[in-house]
Structures are given as C-alpha cells and as structure tokens.
Design an enzyme around this catalytic site. Structure first.
Site, PDB file in Angstrom:
ATOM      1  N   SER A 254       0.810  -1.211   0.000  1.00 39.86           N
ATOM      2  CA  SER A 254       0.000   0.000   0.000  1.00 39.86           C
ATOM      3  C   SER A 254       0.840   1.255   0.000  1.00 39.86           C
ATOM      4  CB  SER A 254      -0.935   0.008   1.206  1.00 39.86           C
ATOM      5  OG  SER A 254      -0.214   0.419   2.337  1.00 39.86           O
ATOM      6  N   GLY A 255       0.141   2.388  -0.098  1.00 35.50           N
ATOM      7  CA  GLY A 255       0.788   3.689  -0.105  1.00 35.50           C
ATOM      8  C   GLY A 255       0.902   4.294   1.280  1.00 35.50           C
ATOM      9  N   ASP A 256       0.434   3.576   2.306  1.00 33.34           N
ATOM     10  CA  ASP A 256       0.579   4.095   3.669  1.00 33.34           C
ATOM     11  C   ASP A 256       0.818   2.910   4.605  1.00 33.34           C
ATOM     12  OD1 ASP A 256       0.498   5.819   5.941  1.00 33.34           O
ATOM     13  OD2 ASP A 256      -0.824   7.188   4.864  1.00 33.34           O
ATOM     14  N   ASP A 257       0.678   3.113   5.911  1.00 34.28           N
ATOM     15  CA  ASP A 257       1.017   2.048   6.852  1.00 34.28           C
ATOM     16  C   ASP A 257       0.216   0.772   6.564  1.00 34.28           C
ATOM     17  OD1 ASP A 257       2.700   3.873   8.207  1.00 34.28           O
ATOM     18  OD2 ASP A 257       1.006   4.618   9.385  1.00 34.28           O
ATOM     19  N   THR A 288       5.535  -1.371   1.791  1.00 38.24           N
ATOM     20  CA  THR A 288       5.093   0.018   1.797  1.00 38.24           C
ATOM     21  C   THR A 288       6.315   0.943   1.837  1.00 38.24           C
ATOM     22  OG1 THR A 288       3.651   1.659   2.794  1.00 38.24           O
ATOM     23  CG2 THR A 288       4.617   0.071   4.319  1.00 38.24           C
TER      24      THR A 288
END
Ligand SMILES: *[C@@H]1O[C@H](CO)[C@@H](O)[C@H](O)[C@H]1NC(C)=O
Ligand SMILES: *[C@@H]1O[C@H](CO)[C@@H](O)[C@H](O)[C@H]1NC(C)=O
Ligand SMILES: *[C@@H]1O[C@H](CO)[C@@H](O)[C@H](O)[C@H]1NC(C)=O
Ligand SMILES: *[C@@H]1O[C@H](CO)[C@@H](O)[C@H](O)[C@H]1NC(C)=O
Ligand SMILES: *[C@@H]1O[C@H](CO)[C@@H](O)[C@H](O)[C@H]1NC(C)=O
Ligand SMILES: *[C@@H]1O[C@H](CO)[C@@H](O)[C@H](O)[C@H]1NC(C)=O
Ligand SMILES: *[C@@H]1O[C@H](CO)[C@@H](O)[C@H](O)[C@H]1NC(C)=O
Ligand SMILES: CC(=O)N[C@H]1CO[C@H](CO)[C@@H](O)[C@@H]1O
Length: 470
Positions: A254-257, A288
C-alpha cells in the site's frame, strides 16, 4: 430456521434467470455456489444471492439499491442461525451500503464489488466522535463502501473474491485539493462485537481499507490488500479504539502504513477515551516503501496497550515498526511486543519512534496532554540494507522509557556515520548489531526482551466449516 424450503426456490430462480437471460457465464459457478464450502466463525442457515434483488454484474449498472434491498430483506428474515448475502461471479458496481447483525457477505471467487464512481452514491455522514472532524477535511465525511453500526456478528468473506474501491479518481481529487470532504474507506464497522473479515482481496481503496472502530472481538485473516505504493493514505488495516483483535495470514501492499493501530485524535480521542488494546498480529507480510509495516498512532489519544506482533515479513518500507505521537495527544502507548520481524530489500529506519508528529485536528488541543510511551519490547529482528538502524526521539522532559531491543541484526548500508540517533529515550539492548546508542546501552549482558506468555482470548477463536445453502 428460514433456509430449508426457500433455498430451492432461490436456486431455481437464479438458474432460471441465467438460462432465460442467456448470459455467457459458466453455469458451473452456480453449481459451485450451491456447494460452496468455506471457513468462518459462524455459519448461516439462510442465504440469498444479490441477483435475486436485481443486481447485474456487468461492471456498469449501479447495484446500490439491490444491495440495500437484499440487506433489508435479510434484516427481516427470522433465522436463528443468521443470514448470508451471496455475490456471484460478475462485476457489481455499488455505492455505500450498511450491513446488519448475524450477517455474512460472501464473495464468490470471481465476484468483484466495484466502488461506484458517482460520489453521490457515497452519502455524507458525521465525523467519528473520537476525531471530531474528517481526516482529510473538517466537517462531515463520505460513507465507506461497506458500513456497519451497533451490530453483533458481522462476517465479510469469500473464496478470495474482490472488493475494488476504484480509488483513482478520489486520489486525484485529494491530491489536487479539490475534495471538500474526507474520503470514505472500503470497510468501516463501528460499535460492533464479533467481526470477521477473511479470505478476500481488497484493492484500490479511496483511503484506508479496513477500519473497525469502537469494536471488540475482531479477526482479519487471509486478506490480501493492494494499492499503488504512491496512493495517498491507503492504510491496510486500522483497528481504532478496538480490543481483542487478531490479524493473521494477511498481506498488504500500500501507499501508507500496512497496519496502523489508532484510538482517536487529540481532545476528541481523549474525551471518548476508548483505548486500542489486546491486539495480536501473526504471519503478516507488508510492502510500503514510504510508510511503516506496523504503526502505532499517530492518533492514539484513547491509549494503545498490549499489542503483540510475531512473524512479520517486510519487503521495502520506510520503517518496520513506528510509534508516532505528539504533544496534545495525551494518554499512552505501552506494553508493545514484537518477536520475529524480517526486513528485506530497503528501509530507512528499522525502528522509528517520535513525539513530534504534530498534525492536530484544530488548535483546541491541550498542550499539557503529553503522551507517555513505555515498555516497548522488540526481539528477534533481522534487517538488510537499512539506511539507519533506529531513530528514537522521545519528548523533551517526557522521555520514552522501557525500550528493550534484543537479538537484532541490522545490516546498515555502508558509509553511514550515524547508525542510531536516540534523544530523550531510555532502555536496554542485548545482542544488537550494530552497537546501539548509549541511551539503550547496558552494563553487562541484559536478558532478552520479553514477550507475553499468555494468549489473548481472540487467538483461540474457533473457525467452522460452513456450506452455502442457496
Ligand atoms: C419473525 O418472528 C416474529 C416472532 O416469532 C414474528 O412476529 C414476525 O412476524 C416474524 N417476521 C417475519 C418476517 O416472518
Ligand atoms: C447507514 O446507517 C446510518 C445510521 O443509521 C445512516 O446514517 C446512513 O445513512 C446509512 N448509510 C447508507 C449508505 O444507507
Ligand atoms: C449506536 O450506539 C451509540 C451508543 O449507544 C448511539 O449513540 C448511536 O446513535 C447508535 N448509532 C446508530 C447508527 O444506531
Ligand atoms: C487472492 O487473490 C490475490 C489477488 O489475485 C492473490 O494475490 C492471492 O494470492 C490470493 N490468495 C489466495 C489465498 O488464493
Ligand atoms: C534470534 O533471532 C533469529 C531471527 O529471528 C532467530 O532465528 C534466533 O532463534 C534468535 N535467537 C535467539 C537466541 O532467540
Ligand atoms: C519489556 O522491556 C522493558 C525494558 O527492558 C522491561 O522493563 C519490561 O519488563 C519488559 N516487559 C515485560 C512485560 O517483560
Ligand atoms: C538526531 O535526532 C535529533 C532529534 O530528531 C535531530 O535534531 C538531530 O539532527 C539528529 N542528528 C543527526 C546527526 O541527524
Ligand atoms: C532531557 C534531555 O535529554 N533532553 C534532550 C531531548 O532531546 C533534545 C534534542 O532533540 C536535546 O536537545 C535535549 O537535551
């Protein structure tokens, strides 16, 4: 028991629709469906296909009404064993809908729920009380695709069917500052006891993917979550003011945590005061590049305690485990245990914690609400290609304490002069290479960091073999 007599009728209707409609679908799906077996915490004895309510899986038609009608029907069924909504093979566009209690949403392996591109199909709702406002923008926020409130026993599962948020347009609007309200999530379940999310794939959420909040007894198992690594705020699994949570055998890109444990934001989170606690993470894989595999915070104002993570694999991340908080958050992050984390490819900091996250909902936060960070135990860590081993910054006059790191082997990229940077923290280290910062140094050999010997009740959750009876 509502199922029995009716199930034949339903199956007949589904077959009849297929034959009469002359759709070019393998009829085998329906035979599979009739016999489909799956594992879940509760089986259901009444099941119905969403197609019976007019849903069309053509990737174009909006099926929001069909989902709402189907769930309204299921809400009224008297079935002591609960109810199941079956989504057959096909691409079903839908806007937001609410689920109900003793309910299973089951996705066939070739079923895809597609988040509607019409924003009006994601109605605005109130912000969460522990946030006081939307996360992207003040005021109300868009509903999530799948919502639940004040329920008991909710299951979202399948034979690895897919929920696709089609988030691209939301990301564009968010990036260009053209969104007036906070984006919706894929799944948000509030004030609910017993939630199972298993054996499904979630892709391209507008923002966070799985968001249980003010809830208890939650299992996320066998879930695959993917979003572009540069997509904004596409956090994987965010337990928020939740207790007794088990996350296992899951995979997030993903693009975050990948996992972010939260409990509300500044004065709003303090006022609601529901901690996140008793959380176990096992056999979890994360990619990530700009965020953390497991983050605690930054919204932690109800407190976060008793989190245990084991067998975590990370392939590229900014940080393996990150504690992020700020003055104004209040409360605590304490009793955190990680045992067995392997980090491959690249990372910036294996261990990262900081008390200067900032990011306040408004200027009403209490500058005297200083978060406490204590009793943080990390062991059996192997990392390659790190820029730094650790960046550990507590809060001046409120140092982070009780940090223990043991049996950690970190391969730091050559030519780095600063390998650890520790300020306002204290603790111990043993068997750590490269040599830790003085704040963690010990006289003689310290014992390994501990990990709880007891099991959380949720770790003993029972799965049963269930059969779909359409
Ligand atoms: C459900 O059961 C209750 C009590 O037995 C009954 O009053 C009600 O009419 C039933 N509802 C339906 C939809 O069958
Ligand atoms: C879901 O239920 C909540 C609370 O009853 C309501 O405010 C909201 O409009 C419903 N959402 C949808 C999409 O029906
Ligand atoms: C859920 O329960 C809470 C607490 O009892 C209540 O404040 C809220 O209105 C309920 N929400 C819905 C959507 O029923
Ligand atoms: C489920 O589907 C995803 C996406 O296609 C795939 O990566 C994953 O391996 C599948 N999981 C299982 C258990 O089949
Ligand atoms: C140290 O960690 C490694 C990697 O997780 C593990 O294989 C090894 O058993 C650990 N050693 C001890 C003494 O626990
Ligand atoms: C975790 O490590 C800290 C720091 O060494 C230690 O004081 C604490 O006792 C450990 N926690 C537990 C529950 O053993
Ligand atoms: C170490 O961290 C502190 C606190 O964040 C920072 O002020 C300092 O510049 C860092 N030192 C180096 C050499 O990067
Ligand atoms: C008490 C203490 O050690 N304070 C330090 C906190 O960290 C800053 C740097 O970020 C130092 O300047 C303080 O001395």
């Amino acid at each position: 028991m509502g199922g029995g007599g009716r199930s034949h009728v339903v199956l007949f209707m589904v077959l009849a629709t297929t034959i009469i409609g002359g759709e070019s679908r393998e009829s085998g799906y329906f035979l599979d469906a009739e016999e489909e077996e799956y594992m879940a915490t509760s089986c259901r004895d009444y099941a119905v296909s969403v197609e019976r309510f007019g849903a069309v899986g053509d990737g174009v038609t909006s099926n929001t009404k069909a989902f709402k009608d189907a769930i309204e029907h299921l809400r009224q069924v008297n079935s002591s064993g609960g109810v199941l909504l079956y989504v057959p093979a096909g691409r079903f566009v839908t806007g937001s809908f609410n689920v109900t209690s003793h309910f299973t949403l089951y996705l066939h392996r070739h079923a895809v729920l597609l988040g509607s591109q019409n924003m009006e199909e994601w109605p605005l709702i109130e912000p969460l009380p522990s946030y006081g406002r939307g996360r992207d923008a003040a005021g109300p926020r868009y509903s999530s695709l799948i919502n639940g409130h004040n329920l008991t026993d909710v299951i979202i599962t399948g034979n690895n069917g897919t929920i696709d948020g089609q988030g691209e347009n939301w990301w564009k609007l968010f990036r260009s500052g053209k969104l007036d309200h906070t984006r919706g999530y894929l799944i948000e379940i509030q004030y609910t006891d017993q939630i199972l999310i298993s054996d499904i794939t979630l892709v391209n959420s507008p923002a966070w993917n799985i968001h249980p909040v003010y809830s208890t007894n939650i299992v996320v198992s066998g879930v695959t979550i993917t979003a572009p690594v540069d997509s904004p705020n596409t956090d994987g699994i965010n337990p928020d003011s939740c207790s007794q949570v088990l996350i296992q055998d899951s995979y997030v890109v993903s693009g975050d945590d990948c996992i972010a444990i939260k409990s509300g934001w500044d004065e709003y989170g303090i006022a609601v005061g529901i901690p996140s606690k008793e959380i176990a993470i096992k056999r979890f894989t994360c990619i990530t590049p700009d965020s953390a595999a497991i983050a605690l915070g930054s919204e932690m104002s109800g407190g976060i305690k008793d989190v245990r993570a084991e067998d975590v694999t990370v392939v590229s991340c900014k940080s393996g485990i990150r504690i992020k908080t700020a003055v104004g958050r209040g409360n605590y992050v304490k009793d955190i245990f990680v045992r067995g984390m392997t980090l491959k490819k690249t990372m910036k900091w294996v261990f990262w914690m900081g008390g200067d996250y900032g990011d306040h909902p408004d200027d009403q936060y209490d500058p005297k609400a200083i978060p406490m960070v204590d009793n943080i135990n990390y062991s059996d860590i192997v990392a390659e290609n790190a820029v730094m081993a650790g960046k550990l910054d507590g809060i001046e006059n409120a140092p982070f304490t009780g940090i223990c790191i043991s049996n950690a082997t970190i391969d730091v990229v050559p030519s780095k002069l600063l390998i650890w940077n520790c300020t306002n923290v204290s603790g111990i280290a043993s068997g750590v290479t490269p040599k830790p910062c003085p704040a963690l140094s010990t006289v003689g050999e310290a014992p390994p960091c501990s990990f709880p010997e007891n099991r959380l009740a949720i770790e003993d959750v029972q799965f049963r073999q269930c059969m779909i009876k359409l």
